[in-house]
Design a protein around this motif. Structure first.
Motif, PDB file in Angstrom:
ATOM      1  N   GLU A  95       0.823  -1.205   0.000  1.00  0.00           N
ATOM      2  CA  GLU A  95       0.000   0.000   0.000  1.00  0.00           C
ATOM      3  C   GLU A  95       0.860   1.260   0.000  1.00  0.00           C
ATOM      4  N   LYS A 119       1.957   1.724  -3.473  1.00  0.00           N
ATOM      5  CA  LYS A 119       0.845   2.242  -4.275  1.00  0.00           C
ATOM      6  C   LYS A 119       0.721   3.758  -4.127  1.00  0.00           C
ATOM      7  N   SER A 145       1.128   6.505  -7.072  1.00  0.00           N
ATOM      8  CA  SER A 145       0.046   7.444  -7.389  1.00  0.00           C
ATOM      9  C   SER A 145       0.530   8.892  -7.338  1.00  0.00           C
ATOM     10  N   ARG A 164       3.848  -5.376 -13.109  1.00  0.00           N
ATOM     11  CA  ARG A 164       3.684  -4.098 -12.407  1.00  0.00           C
ATOM     12  C   ARG A 164       5.033  -3.417 -12.180  1.00  0.00           C
TER      13      ARG A 164
END
Length: 275
Positions: free
Chosen positions: A199, A202, A206, A241
């Protein structure tokens, strides 16, 4: 009724060549909703989507029968089946069940409960995927508001809601609105999770995307580099990814160097014009 048939056979040993049955015992074992849920999880791990739906449907059926609809466990079954429908791209069925879950959660826990916030978040994601942007924004906002009230800013679920709403803004090209929410989400995740947590990666990813679209190539490069560092610790080297992030880093670096070059020439030309 839902039963498992368990058969036990017993053979006599009077004759080694021709054994005969001396007893036959049949027992009936009742299957619980919990058993169906476990079977659904096993099926999900194997990618057996239809079986996942079937087992969750059976679990819901039993819980409605035994507990009624206005019950925590029954509502949980509504949510699980709704999620399974969503994973199977059965959007209308998923929306219908989440709608029922929302109504029941409001009755049982209150309209501003954390249970309601969870359903709002799920509904927001579905509507966002269907490009129903007004509904998605409304649900994302309501989920965040409830979580901030009950959990405060320093909680993983609050951070999730901040990230979801920020992503909504970014997808709508409202990067200036997305940026502070991405930053808050990262701050919480860095504080609560280990540095190698998915997380956290992530959030870095972002923020890199957001700064890139705001033409802040230097910041985009730094954030994406950090996201890659984390992903290299937790993902295989050939993971798509990770490879995608590295390709994006090259693109950011190219724009960053071009920007520095342009800035240099602008300063030189400005210096020349001053004479």
């Amino acid at each position: 009724m839902n039963f498992i048939l368990n058969k036990e056979h017993y053979l006599s040993t009077n004759s080694p060549n021709r054994p005969s049955f001396i007893s036959f015992n049949t027992t009936l074992k009742k299957v619980s909703a919990e058993s169906y849920n476990e079977l659904a999880l096993i099926s999900k791990e194997k990618g057996l989507t239809k079986k996942v739906i079937y087992f969750y449907e059976k679990a819901l059926e039993l819980r409605v029968l035994n507990l009624g609809t206005l019950n925590r466990k029954t509502i949980s079954s509504f949510n699980r089946l709704a999620e399974a429908y969503f994973d199977a791209k059965m959007t209308m069925e998923s929306l219908d069940l989440y709608g029922k879950s929302l109504m029941l959660n409001k009755k049982l826990f209150g309209k501003d409960s954390l249970e309601v916030a969870s359903v709002y978040s799920a509904l927001a994601n579905i509507h966002f995927g269907e490009e129903n942007l007004e509904e998605a924004f409304s649900f994302y906002s309501q989920a965040l508001k409830i979580r901030e009230i009950h959990l405060g800013d320093k909680h993983p679920l609050t951070a999730n809601s901040q990230h979801e709403l920020a992503y909504f803004y970014a997808a709508s090209e409202e990067y200036a609105l997305a940026l502070p929410l991405f930053e808050k989400s990262l701050e919480v995740r860095r504080e609560l999770y280990r540095l190698s947590h998915p997380e956290t990666a992530k959030s870095y990813n972002s923020l890199a995307m957001c700064h890139y679209h705001l033409f802040h190539y230097d910041k985009a490069y730094v954030y994406l580099l950090e996201a890659i560092r984390i992903k290299e610790m937790i993902l295989p080297k050939n993971d798509e990814r990770l490879l995608s992030c590295k390709m994006n880093l090259k693109e950011i670096k190219k724009n960053f160097l071009k920007e520095k070059k342009d800035t240099f020439f602008e300063s030189v030309f400005g210096w020349i014009k001053s004479f």
